[in-house]
Design a protein around this motif. Structure first.
Motif, PDB file in Angstrom:
ATOM      1  N   SER A   1      -7.702 -50.611  -4.115  1.00 54.49           N
ATOM      2  CA  SER A   1      -9.022 -51.339  -3.835  1.00 54.49           C
ATOM      3  C   SER A   1      -8.383 -52.192  -5.773  1.00 54.49           C
ATOM      4  N   ASP A   2      -8.661 -51.155  -6.853  1.00 54.33           N
ATOM      5  CA  ASP A   2      -8.537 -51.423  -8.007  1.00 54.33           C
ATOM      6  C   ASP A   2      -7.016 -52.978  -8.230  1.00 54.33           C
ATOM      7  N   TYR A   3      -6.076 -52.204  -7.302  1.00 57.09           N
ATOM      8  CA  TYR A   3      -4.985 -53.005  -7.383  1.00 57.09           C
ATOM      9  C   TYR A   3      -4.373 -53.756  -6.974  1.00 57.09           C
ATOM     10  N   GLY A   4      -5.905 -53.804  -6.058  1.00 57.35           N
ATOM     11  CA  GLY A   4      -5.803 -55.659  -5.103  1.00 57.35           C
ATOM     12  C   GLY A   4      -5.871 -55.160  -3.581  1.00 57.35           C
ATOM     13  N   VAL A   5      -5.065 -53.902  -2.730  1.00 59.20           N
ATOM     14  CA  VAL A   5      -5.216 -53.616  -1.838  1.00 59.20           C
ATOM     15  C   VAL A   5      -6.093 -53.156  -1.295  1.00 59.20           C
ATOM     16  N   GLU A   6      -6.450 -54.008  -0.388  1.00 56.57           N
ATOM     17  CA  GLU A   6      -7.369 -52.814   1.095  1.00 56.57           C
ATOM     18  C   GLU A   6      -6.975 -52.114   2.603  1.00 56.57           C
ATOM     19  N   PHE A   7      -7.219 -50.689   2.310  1.00 57.88           N
ATOM     20  CA  PHE A   7      -7.412 -50.298   3.603  1.00 57.88           C
ATOM     21  C   PHE A   7      -8.195 -49.754   4.351  1.00 57.88           C
ATOM     22  N   THR A   8      -8.731 -51.004   5.359  1.00 58.63           N
ATOM     23  CA  THR A   8      -9.930 -50.824   6.740  1.00 58.63           C
ATOM     24  C   THR A   8      -9.578 -50.376   7.619  1.00 58.63           C
ATOM     25  N   MET A   9      -9.971 -49.507   8.195  1.00 55.70           N
ATOM     26  CA  MET A   9      -9.523 -49.080   9.143  1.00 55.70           C
ATOM     27  C   MET A   9     -10.062 -49.895  10.529  1.00 55.70           C
ATOM     28  N   SER A  10      -9.239 -50.183  11.589  1.00 61.62           N
ATOM     29  CA  SER A  10      -9.108 -50.734  12.489  1.00 61.62           C
ATOM     30  C   SER A  10      -9.817 -50.669  13.499  1.00 61.62           C
ATOM     31  N   ALA A  11     -10.395 -51.436  14.541  1.00 64.52           N
ATOM     32  CA  ALA A  11     -11.482 -51.197  15.334  1.00 64.52           C
ATOM     33  C   ALA A  11     -10.900 -50.131  16.404  1.00 64.52           C
ATOM     34  N   GLU A  12      -9.428 -50.811  16.779  1.00 59.62           N
ATOM     35  CA  GLU A  12      -8.769 -50.221  17.978  1.00 59.62           C
ATOM     36  C   GLU A  12      -8.839 -48.902  17.948  1.00 59.62           C
ATOM     37  N   SER A  13      -8.123 -48.135  16.959  1.00 61.83           N
ATOM     38  CA  SER A  13      -7.115 -46.957  16.577  1.00 61.83           C
ATOM     39  C   SER A  13      -7.367 -46.737  15.149  1.00 61.83           C
ATOM     40  N   ASP A  14      -7.075 -44.708  14.266  1.00 59.78           N
ATOM     41  CA  ASP A  14      -7.202 -44.508  13.753  1.00 59.78           C
ATOM     42  C   ASP A  14      -6.452 -44.981  12.362  1.00 59.78           C
ATOM     43  N   ALA A  15      -5.640 -46.086  12.477  1.00 67.58           N
ATOM     44  CA  ALA A  15      -5.269 -46.866  11.781  1.00 67.58           C
ATOM     45  C   ALA A  15      -5.468 -47.680  10.586  1.00 67.58           C
ATOM     46  N   MET A  16      -4.946 -47.090   9.308  1.00 73.55           N
ATOM     47  CA  MET A  16      -5.805 -47.769   8.420  1.00 73.55           C
ATOM     48  C   MET A  16      -4.863 -49.582   8.098  1.00 73.55           C
ATOM     49  N   MET A  17      -5.430 -50.687   8.731  1.00 77.04           N
ATOM     50  CA  MET A  17      -4.792 -52.287   8.149  1.00 77.04           C
ATOM     51  C   MET A  17      -5.219 -52.433   6.340  1.00 77.04           C
ATOM     52  N   HIS A  18      -3.494 -52.428   6.452  1.00 77.62           N
ATOM     53  CA  HIS A  18      -3.575 -53.305   4.893  1.00 77.62           C
ATOM     54  C   HIS A  18      -1.879 -54.060   4.807  1.00 77.62           C
ATOM     55  N   ALA A  19      -2.147 -54.905   3.876  1.00 74.67           N
ATOM     56  CA  ALA A  19      -0.899 -55.737   3.515  1.00 74.67           C
ATOM     57  C   ALA A  19       0.030 -54.814   2.226  1.00 74.67           C
ATOM     58  N   PRO A  20       1.337 -54.742   2.609  1.00 71.90           N
ATOM     59  CA  PRO A  20       2.027 -53.657   1.776  1.00 71.90           C
ATOM     60  C   PRO A  20       2.328 -54.787   0.726  1.00 71.90           C
ATOM     61  N   VAL A  21       2.619 -54.275  -0.825  1.00 73.17           N
ATOM     62  CA  VAL A  21       2.994 -54.666  -1.883  1.00 73.17           C
ATOM     63  C   VAL A  21       3.557 -53.943  -2.970  1.00 73.17           C
ATOM     64  N   THR A  22       4.275 -54.181  -3.432  1.00 71.86           N
ATOM     65  CA  THR A  22       5.713 -53.462  -4.599  1.00 71.86           C
ATOM     66  C   THR A  22       4.722 -53.430  -5.981  1.00 71.86           C
ATOM     67  N   PHE A  23       3.690 -52.663  -6.592  1.00 68.98           N
ATOM     68  CA  PHE A  23       3.658 -53.074  -8.242  1.00 68.98           C
ATOM     69  C   PHE A  23       4.224 -52.378  -8.381  1.00 68.98           C
ATOM     70  N   VAL A  24       4.867 -53.722  -9.307  1.00 67.06           N
ATOM     71  CA  VAL A  24       5.990 -53.724 -11.231  1.00 67.06           C
ATOM     72  C   VAL A  24       5.061 -52.902 -12.507  1.00 67.06           C
ATOM     73  N   ILE A  25       5.053 -51.568 -12.780  1.00 67.25           N
ATOM     74  CA  ILE A  25       4.154 -51.257 -14.139  1.00 67.25           C
ATOM     75  C   ILE A  25       5.316 -51.176 -15.407  1.00 67.25           C
ATOM     76  N   ASP A  26       5.050 -52.130 -15.985  1.00 70.12           N
ATOM     77  CA  ASP A  26       6.069 -52.046 -17.402  1.00 70.12           C
ATOM     78  C   ASP A  26       5.571 -50.649 -18.347  1.00 70.12           C
ATOM     79  N   ARG A  27       6.841 -50.587 -19.572  1.00 68.18           N
ATOM     80  CA  ARG A  27       6.448 -49.663 -20.131  1.00 68.18           C
ATOM     81  C   ARG A  27       4.887 -50.185 -21.270  1.00 68.18           C
ATOM     82  N   GLY A  28       4.135 -48.803 -21.182  1.00 66.31           N
ATOM     83  CA  GLY A  28       3.237 -48.759 -22.135  1.00 66.31           C
ATOM     84  C   GLY A  28       1.618 -48.712 -20.572  1.00 66.31           C
ATOM     85  N   GLY A  29       1.959 -49.013 -19.381  1.00 64.33           N
ATOM     86  CA  GLY A  29       0.837 -49.139 -18.570  1.00 64.33           C
ATOM     87  C   GLY A  29       0.619 -51.017 -18.427  1.00 64.33           C
TER      88      GLY A  29
END
Length: 232
Positions: free
Chosen positions: A159-187
């Motif tokens: 969530s701090d990175y801007g991605v929410e993992f929320t439980m689906s009402a229909e199953s045990d799966a967590m709904m979320h959007a795929p995001v690939t983060f790139v962190i440069d040297r030095g953080g």
């Protein structure tokens, strides 16, 4: 066979582009501007430090973002039992890692997967995950919560990175959007590549641009240091 052929084609194309900085479509010094022109799923991040973390790997060893600051980090959030997006995302990252590791950049880039389901992603599952998706453990790490941390620590981190993992009402799966983060040297949080449609070669080029820019800054600092010492 088709998957291997596709990976070889991506590898050949990406390495050809990364090997020739003078090419017109290479990002060069204006890295974010060029990548915005080349990749519609690219989002640059200005002047923001990546949220820090102190987690552990499958062997129980502590791993923190601060310990990876000498590398460019490719980070994403997944969980092993995810039925759809996560395995496809992991396969995409594996193809990108293959291209990186076949180049001189292999020692300069670290791939990090963080599970948002630490209760079920046991150490054995974490160790097996690399084999399931052809990830190279030489510069890939799967992280989970430490025993002294709450179970939702990594979901809160996502969530701090801007991605929410929320439980689906229909199953045990967590709904979320795929995001690939790139962190440069030095953080520094450099960019996000959204979804699954971005071009693998563009992420390889972006990583190459960050590394080249860092090396160029280091050379400039070394030149300035030498010059100023002459006049002391």
């Amino acid at each position: 066979m088709l998957k291997q052929t596709s990976r070889r084609l991506v590898l050949a194309g990406a390495l050809a582009m990364a090997a020739w900085p003078a090419l017109a479509n290479h990002p060069g010094e204006n890295l974010d501007e060029r990548m915005l022109e080349m990749e519609k799923y690219f989002q640059p991040i200005e002047g923001e430090q990546a949220p820090g973390f102190k987690l552990q790997d499958a062997e129980g060893r502590p791993v923190g973002l601060s310990e990876l600051q000498d590398k460019v980090v490719v980070l994403h959030f997944i969980y092993a039992s995810c039925p759809d997006v996560c395995p496809l995302h992991a396969d995409k990252i594996a193809t990108i890692q293959e291209s990186i590791n076949a180049s001189p950049m292999g020692d300069m880039v670290e791939f990090v997967s963080i599970t948002t389901d630490p209760a079920n992603d046991t150490p054995n599952i974490l160790r097996d995950y690399a084999g399931w998706h052809d990830l190279d453990t030489a510069n890939w790490t799967f992280l989970t919560t430490r025993p002294d941390q709450p179970e939702d620590t990594t979901r809160a981190l996502a969530s701090d990175y801007g991605v929410e993992f929320t439980m689906s009402a229909e199953s045990d799966a967590m709904m979320h959007a795929p995001v690939t983060f790139v962190i440069d040297r030095g953080g520094r949080l450099a960019a996000k590549f959204h979804g699954m449609e971005f071009q693998n070669a563009n992420l390889v080029l972006y990583l190459s641009g960050l590394i080249n820019n860092a090396q160029h800054r280091h050379e400039e600092e070394g030149w300035w240091h030498t010059l100023t010492n002459v006049f002391r």
